[in-house]
Design an enzyme around this catalytic site. Structure first.
Site, PDB file in Angstrom:
ATOM      1  NE  ARG A  15      -1.239   2.430   2.879  1.00  0.00           N
ATOM      2  CZ  ARG A  15      -0.768   3.535   3.431  1.00  0.00           C
ATOM      3  NH1 ARG A  15      -0.737   4.673   2.726  1.00  0.00           N
ATOM      4  NH2 ARG A  15      -0.280   3.532   4.661  1.00  0.00           N
ATOM      5  CG  ASP A  16       3.177   4.368   3.025  1.00  0.00           C
ATOM      6  OD1 ASP A  16       3.573   5.087   2.093  1.00  0.00           O
ATOM      7  OD2 ASP A  16       3.171   4.746   4.197  1.00  0.00           O
ATOM      8  CG  HIS A 207       2.798   4.434   9.144  1.00  0.00           C
ATOM      9  ND1 HIS A 207       2.390   3.368   8.361  1.00  0.00           N
ATOM     10  CD2 HIS A 207       3.284   5.369   8.292  1.00  0.00           C
ATOM     11  CE1 HIS A 207       2.631   3.661   7.090  1.00  0.00           C
ATOM     12  NE2 HIS A 207       3.164   4.873   7.025  1.00  0.00           N
ATOM     13  CG  HIS A 209       7.031   7.763   6.053  1.00  0.00           C
ATOM     14  ND1 HIS A 209       6.918   7.634   4.685  1.00  0.00           N
ATOM     15  CD2 HIS A 209       5.865   7.288   6.561  1.00  0.00           C
ATOM     16  CE1 HIS A 209       5.745   7.104   4.383  1.00  0.00           C
ATOM     17  NE2 HIS A 209       5.081   6.886   5.513  1.00  0.00           N
ATOM     18  CB  CYS A 240       2.370  10.839   2.105  1.00  0.00           C
ATOM     19  SG  CYS A 240       0.689  11.511   2.030  1.00  0.00           S
ATOM     20  CG  ASN A 249       6.661   3.410   4.751  1.00  0.00           C
ATOM     21  OD1 ASN A 249       5.835   3.711   5.595  1.00  0.00           O
ATOM     22  ND2 ASN A 249       6.389   3.430   3.448  1.00  0.00           N
TER      23      ASN A 249
END
Length: 316
Positions: A15-16, A207, A209, A240, A249
């Site tokens: 996803r990310d 979460h 980065h 993002c 990340n």
């Protein structure tokens, strides 16, 4: 936490990690990556998002990816949900667990989902209703929770207020996201304390980065605070699209190595993880961004610690 691990790492590369790539990876290839991650010992993955395909075209086919994986695995398989329609899509695709996401700042919220934080929270009410009626577990992510690309440092009280509202709506876990990778250990400490003050009985996760190179320091700080849930992306991929300056990340393999070197069990096989990373890099056509990807595999400690600390693969 189960008997095989002291921390739970959720790999979010599907996803990310992919949402900021210039190419779109086919659903079948995303399923293959997920299977390899499960075989490496991961028991929790983000596998897609039910979001506007105009805004995030890389997430097309998330329903097919989720449907395929749910049918063959008991792992925790998350997709992101932002609206009632997204919740309905997740339910129809067979979701057992989802994550809802809300920005703690209005400017980032407007950039990412087109409405303010308050409006985003309000429209999640019906989404939670759909999920609860279908028996789908909903976790929440406050993103960003520490630093906003537009407004700078986020007051811990604002992140806490957003987390409290999400729990009131029905979230059973709250993840705090350093979306632009600019948080420092002190900010992590203050924000975690503020959130725990308002939702003391709700498990928290991070979460992270790594834009400013502080992600591992922040993860270690959080672990010292008692947090045992962490998101990471294989190869350090991600970013993002709606947060200028955001980069990848924290890399799953870097996080696993740090914990293993400290004798903390993740249940993940470092060597299998390295192979998945290298194969995904070929698919994407560029080198991984993780620290370990720059270390020759025969260097002491490069493999991430003694594989005996890792649990058995979930998928044969």
């Amino acid at each position: 936490m189960d008997a095989e691990r002291d921390v739970l790492i959720t790999d979010v590369v599907l996803r990310d990690g992919l949402q900021d790539e210039p190419i779109s990876v086919a659903p079948l290839d995303r399923v293959r990556v997920a299977r390899r991650l499960l075989d490496a010992g991961l028991v929790s993955l983000e596998v897609g998002a039910f979001a506007s395909l105009r805004r995030v075209p890389q997430m097309a086919g998330s329903d097919a990816v989720l449907r395929t994986l749910v049918a063959e695995s008991t792992a925790a398989l998350y997709t992101l949900v932002f609206t009632e329609f997204g919740a309905q899509q997740a339910v129809e695709a067979g979701a057992r667990s989802v994550r809802v996401v809300v920005s703690a700042t209005d400017r980032h919220s407007s950039a990412s989902v087109g409405v303010s934080t308050a409006e985003a929270l309000d429209r999640l009410g019906p989404a939670f209703g759909v999920l609860q009626a279908a028996g789908v577990t909903a976790e929440a992510c406050v993103a960003p929770a520490f630093v906003c690309a537009f407004d700078g440092d986020i007051p811990p009280e604002r992140a806490a207020a957003t987390a409290r509202r999400l729990v009131e709506l029905g979230a059973v876990v709250v993840h705090l996201a350093d979306t632009v990778g600019a948080a420092q250990p002190g900010a992590v400490t203050r924000t975690v304390a503020a959130v725990r003050d308002v939702v003391p009985d709700v498990p928290l996760g991070l979460h992270l980065h790594d834009t400013h190179g502080m992600a591992r320091a922040n993860a270690w700080t959080a672990f010292q605070l008692g947090i045992t849930r962490f998101d990471a992306a294989i190869g350090g991929l991600g970013g993002c699209p709606f947060a200028p300056g955001s980069s990848g990340n924290i890399a799953t393999e870097d996080l696993v190595q740090m914990f293993h070197r400290e004798g903390i069990r993740t249940g993940i096989d470092p060597e299998k993880l390295r192979r998945v990373r290298d194969e995904l890099s070929v698919v994407l056509g560029h080198a991984p961004l993780s620290a370990l990807s720059r270390v020759p595999p025969d260097v002491p400690g490069a493999a991430g610690g003694d594989p005996a600390w890792c649990g058995p693969p979930l998928v044969p």
